[in-house]
Design an enzyme around this catalytic site. Sequence first.
Site, PDB file in Angstrom:
ATOM      1  N   THR A 121      40.075  30.185  67.370  1.00 38.40           N
ATOM      2  CA  THR A 121      39.680  31.583  67.235  1.00 38.40           C
ATOM      3  C   THR A 121      40.708  32.409  66.465  1.00 38.40           C
ATOM      4  OG1 THR A 121      39.394  33.606  68.539  1.00 38.40           O
ATOM      5  CG2 THR A 121      40.653  31.874  69.568  1.00 38.40           C
ATOM      6  N   ASP A 122      40.236  33.469  65.819  1.00 33.31           N
ATOM      7  CA  ASP A 122      41.164  34.389  65.131  1.00 33.31           C
ATOM      8  C   ASP A 122      42.078  35.105  66.120  1.00 33.31           C
ATOM      9  OD1 ASP A 122      39.296  36.137  66.278  1.00 33.31           O
ATOM     10  OD2 ASP A 122      38.717  37.095  64.395  1.00 33.31           O
ATOM     11  N   GLU A 123      41.701  35.095  67.416  1.00 31.67           N
ATOM     12  CA  GLU A 123      42.509  35.822  68.406  1.00 31.67           C
ATOM     13  C   GLU A 123      43.894  35.216  68.582  1.00 31.67           C
ATOM     14  OE1 GLU A 123      40.721  37.169  71.976  1.00 31.67           O
ATOM     15  OE2 GLU A 123      38.808  37.590  71.028  1.00 31.67           O
ATOM     16  N   TYR A 145      43.189  34.341  77.491  1.00 31.85           N
ATOM     17  CA  TYR A 145      42.249  33.543  76.676  1.00 31.85           C
ATOM     18  C   TYR A 145      42.925  33.087  75.387  1.00 31.85           C
ATOM     19  CZ  TYR A 145      38.715  32.615  73.129  1.00 31.85           C
ATOM     20  OH  TYR A 145      37.997  32.036  72.107  1.00 31.85           O
ATOM     21  N   LYS A 149      44.249  29.351  74.079  1.00 34.17           N
ATOM     22  CA  LYS A 149      43.656  28.771  72.864  1.00 34.17           C
ATOM     23  C   LYS A 149      44.767  28.445  71.857  1.00 34.17           C
ATOM     24  CE  LYS A 149      39.829  28.362  71.726  1.00 34.17           C
ATOM     25  NZ  LYS A 149      38.901  27.182  71.851  1.00 34.17           N
TER      26      LYS A 149
HETATM   27  P1  NAD Z   1      30.387  29.514  75.355  1.00 36.53           P
HETATM   28  O1  NAD Z   1      31.124  30.147  76.468  1.00 36.53           O
HETATM   29  O2  NAD Z   1      29.032  29.996  75.002  1.00 36.53           O
HETATM   30  O3  NAD Z   1      30.242  27.940  75.620  1.00 36.53           O
HETATM   31  C1  NAD Z   1      31.312  27.152  76.077  1.00 36.53           C
HETATM   32  C2  NAD Z   1      30.723  25.801  76.468  1.00 36.53           C
HETATM   33  O4  NAD Z   1      31.799  24.964  76.922  1.00 36.53           O
HETATM   34  C3  NAD Z   1      29.719  25.883  77.631  1.00 36.53           C
HETATM   35  O5  NAD Z   1      28.608  25.052  77.371  1.00 36.53           O
HETATM   36  C4  NAD Z   1      30.513  25.371  78.833  1.00 36.53           C
HETATM   37  O6  NAD Z   1      29.698  24.783  79.832  1.00 36.53           O
HETATM   38  C5  NAD Z   1      31.424  24.360  78.160  1.00 36.53           C
HETATM   39  N1  NAD Z   1      32.667  24.124  78.919  1.00 36.53           N
HETATM   40  C6  NAD Z   1      33.528  25.038  79.420  1.00 36.53           C
HETATM   41  N2  NAD Z   1      34.562  24.428  80.040  1.00 36.53           N
HETATM   42  C7  NAD Z   1      34.329  23.091  79.912  1.00 36.53           C
HETATM   43  C8  NAD Z   1      35.049  21.949  80.325  1.00 36.53           C
HETATM   44  N3  NAD Z   1      36.194  22.050  81.014  1.00 36.53           N
HETATM   45  N4  NAD Z   1      34.549  20.726  80.025  1.00 36.53           N
HETATM   46  C9  NAD Z   1      33.373  20.606  79.334  1.00 36.53           C
HETATM   47  N5  NAD Z   1      32.651  21.662  78.929  1.00 36.53           N
HETATM   48  C10 NAD Z   1      33.128  22.893  79.206  1.00 36.53           C
HETATM   49  O7  NAD Z   1      31.378  29.561  74.104  1.00 36.53           O
HETATM   50  P2  NAD Z   1      31.131  29.829  72.554  1.00 36.53           P
HETATM   51  O8  NAD Z   1      31.125  31.277  72.320  1.00 36.53           O
HETATM   52  O9  NAD Z   1      30.013  28.985  72.097  1.00 36.53           O
HETATM   53  O10 NAD Z   1      32.517  29.264  71.970  1.00 36.53           O
HETATM   54  C11 NAD Z   1      32.645  27.893  71.593  1.00 36.53           C
HETATM   55  C12 NAD Z   1      34.022  27.684  71.006  1.00 36.53           C
HETATM   56  O11 NAD Z   1      34.213  28.531  69.871  1.00 36.53           O
HETATM   57  C13 NAD Z   1      35.168  28.008  71.980  1.00 36.53           C
HETATM   58  O12 NAD Z   1      36.181  27.053  71.795  1.00 36.53           O
HETATM   59  C14 NAD Z   1      35.647  29.382  71.530  1.00 36.53           C
HETATM   60  O13 NAD Z   1      36.997  29.579  71.829  1.00 36.53           O
HETATM   61  C15 NAD Z   1      35.402  29.290  70.035  1.00 36.53           C
HETATM   62  N6  NAD Z   1      35.162  30.579  69.374  1.00 36.53           N
HETATM   63  C16 NAD Z   1      34.208  31.439  69.849  1.00 36.53           C
HETATM   64  C17 NAD Z   1      33.958  32.622  69.168  1.00 36.53           C
HETATM   65  C18 NAD Z   1      32.933  33.616  69.653  1.00 36.53           C
HETATM   66  O14 NAD Z   1      32.864  34.731  69.115  1.00 36.53           O
HETATM   67  N7  NAD Z   1      32.080  33.289  70.603  1.00 36.53           N
HETATM   68  C19 NAD Z   1      34.684  32.928  68.006  1.00 36.53           C
HETATM   69  C20 NAD Z   1      35.651  32.013  67.545  1.00 36.53           C
HETATM   70  C21 NAD Z   1      35.864  30.838  68.237  1.00 36.53           C
HETATM   71  O1  DAU Z   2      37.409  36.988  67.718  1.00 37.67           O
HETATM   72  C1  DAU Z   2      36.865  35.813  68.232  1.00 37.67           C
HETATM   73  C2  DAU Z   2      36.613  35.990  69.710  1.00 37.67           C
HETATM   74  O2  DAU Z   2      35.527  36.897  69.825  1.00 37.67           O
HETATM   75  C3  DAU Z   2      36.295  34.686  70.437  1.00 37.67           C
HETATM   76  O3  DAU Z   2      37.402  33.825  70.357  1.00 37.67           O
HETATM   77  C4  DAU Z   2      35.940  34.969  71.900  1.00 37.67           C
HETATM   78  O4  DAU Z   2      35.553  33.775  72.550  1.00 37.67           O
HETATM   79  C5  DAU Z   2      34.780  35.953  71.931  1.00 37.67           C
HETATM   80  O5  DAU Z   2      34.487  36.298  73.271  1.00 37.67           O
HETATM   81  C6  DAU Z   2      35.126  37.211  71.122  1.00 37.67           C
HETATM   82  O6  DAU Z   2      36.180  37.965  71.791  1.00 37.67           O
HETATM   83  P1  DAU Z   2      36.122  39.565  71.901  1.00 37.67           P
HETATM   84  O7  DAU Z   2      36.946  39.990  73.032  1.00 37.67           O
HETATM   85  O8  DAU Z   2      36.355  40.190  70.560  1.00 37.67           O
HETATM   86  O9  DAU Z   2      34.542  39.716  72.225  1.00 37.67           O
HETATM   87  P2  DAU Z   2      33.736  40.647  73.257  1.00 37.67           P
HETATM   88  O10 DAU Z   2      32.295  40.462  72.946  1.00 37.67           O
HETATM   89  O11 DAU Z   2      34.195  40.461  74.651  1.00 37.67           O
HETATM   90  O12 DAU Z   2      34.183  42.103  72.800  1.00 37.67           O
HETATM   91  C7  DAU Z   2      33.987  42.543  71.462  1.00 37.67           C
HETATM   92  C8  DAU Z   2      34.561  43.949  71.372  1.00 37.67           C
HETATM   93  O13 DAU Z   2      33.732  44.829  72.132  1.00 37.67           O
HETATM   94  C9  DAU Z   2      35.954  44.086  71.929  1.00 37.67           C
HETATM   95  O14 DAU Z   2      36.683  45.015  71.151  1.00 37.67           O
HETATM   96  C10 DAU Z   2      35.737  44.644  73.338  1.00 37.67           C
HETATM   97  C11 DAU Z   2      34.480  45.485  73.154  1.00 37.67           C
HETATM   98  N1  DAU Z   2      33.612  45.580  74.349  1.00 37.67           N
HETATM   99  C12 DAU Z   2      33.194  44.429  74.928  1.00 37.67           C
HETATM  100  C13 DAU Z   2      32.403  44.442  76.057  1.00 37.67           C
HETATM  101  C14 DAU Z   2      31.954  43.165  76.716  1.00 37.67           C
HETATM  102  C15 DAU Z   2      33.206  46.806  74.842  1.00 37.67           C
HETATM  103  O15 DAU Z   2      33.563  47.879  74.282  1.00 37.67           O
HETATM  104  N2  DAU Z   2      32.401  46.837  75.941  1.00 37.67           N
HETATM  105  C16 DAU Z   2      31.999  45.712  76.583  1.00 37.67           C
HETATM  106  O16 DAU Z   2      31.285  45.820  77.615  1.00 37.67           O
END
Ligand code: NAD
Ligand code: DAU
Length: 332
Positions: A121-123, A145, A149
């Site tokens: 992730t970019d985080e 988180y 990561k």
């Molecule tokens: P998600 O939470 O929707 O899905 C995560 C999946 O991993 C689920 O199916 C869960 O059951 C499985 N899981 C969790 N812990 C596990 C374990 N210990 N063993 C096996 N399976 C397990 O997540 P997502 O948003 O699809 O993210 C997927 C990947 O992409 C993550 O690594 C996340 O850090 C990365 N990522 C997400 C975002 C985003 O915006 N959602 C952005 C950049 C990177």
């Molecule tokens: O940048 C990549 C990341 O993006 C991934 O690695 C993470 O898995 C994914 O959850 C996401 O993280 P963020 O914290 O950016 O996403 P989230 O949807 O939780 O929040 C997006 C923005 O919105 C953040 O600035 C917080 C704000 N927010 C979020 C929620 C849930 C609100 O203002 N209100 C809310 O209720």
Amino acid sequence: MRLLVCGGAGFIGSHFVRIRAREHGDEVTVLDKLTYAGREENLADVRDAAGFRFVHGAIEDADAVADAVEGADAIVNFAAETHVDRSIAEPDAFVRTHALGTYTLLEAARAAGVRYVQVSTDEVYGSIEEGTFTEESPLAPSSPYSATKAGADLLVLGYVHTYGMEALIVRGSNNYGPYQYPEKLIPLMVLNALHGDKLPVYGDGQQVRNWIHATDFARAIGHVLDHGVPGEVYNAGGPDECPNLDVVLRIIELTGGSDDLIEYVTDRPGHDRRYSLSSDKVRALGWEPRVRFHDGLAETVAWYRDNAAWWEPIRSGEYRAYYERHYGRALG
Ligand code: NAD
Ligand code: DAU
């Protein structure tokens, strides 16, 4: 290819599996613990694809991993705890899955001698007020988180350096699209707006995120798997940045709601102000995003509107308890 996709029942993983099974004809095994965020229903339309197999298990369970990796040519690891707010309240599972889980998978990939792709992730770079992060930017994570990561990324790079492993890392920006669990900003706001519930905006709502459609991120990961140089890190950011408040206002417009639904609530502790990624390196491999945020958001809102059968069971289950714990006091 025969792929082991860990975390393939989650949001982005299921898009990746669909693309690889349907468009590339890969034989996919999914290993997934099915946490609150993982659902087999997300894979309903690939269950009958040739060579598809589902293994229920955790990535930190060496026996489950050994079973799942059998016959694979490569491992792609999406498995993670992914919600920043939950990591602040309960970091335990984040440490276990990201540290121990990544270690267990790396050991399995090393033993099998297969390529390994870590989805990151970019985080891990922290917050950037101006400019944009490249792969050379220092790691400065700010939440449990992102810190765990980043730890996983460093473990991958340690295995590359020490054992010469064929491992790669892809760091994505904020994903959105169908099948995203409604704890995240966009699906949470869409479902609340459709129900006429309050829209909880953290702080002043001027935090900026770099939005990428999940199918674009999934394709970037596939591109790195197929064409990336072992040992390298690739950023994959979306084409558009947008402050949170503008995202919420557009969702209100798309759902026909009212601005009165917006409720400014206490900010997230340690909240990163802005993320921005340069994707030049993965673009040089031939990838580029296809979906602009304006269009992708409208399609996503339409998907949630048309797929109540997907989210209704979620809204009445574990999610309701989480929602009350997290927002109860702020939203009365
Ligand atoms: P998600 O939470 O929707 O899905 C995560 C999946 O991993 C689920 O199916 C869960 O059951 C499985 N899981 C969790 N812990 C596990 C374990 N210990 N063993 C096996 N399976 C397990 O997540 P997502 O948003 O699809 O993210 C997927 C990947 O992409 C993550 O690594 C996340 O850090 C990365 N990522 C997400 C975002 C985003 O915006 N959602 C952005 C950049 C990177
Ligand atoms: O940048 C990549 C990341 O993006 C991934 O690695 C993470 O898995 C994914 O959850 C996401 O993280 P963020 O914290 O950016 O996403 P989230 O949807 O939780 O929040 C997006 C923005 O919105 C953040 O600035 C917080 C704000 N927010 C979020 C929620 C849930 C609100 O203002 N209100 C809310 O209720």
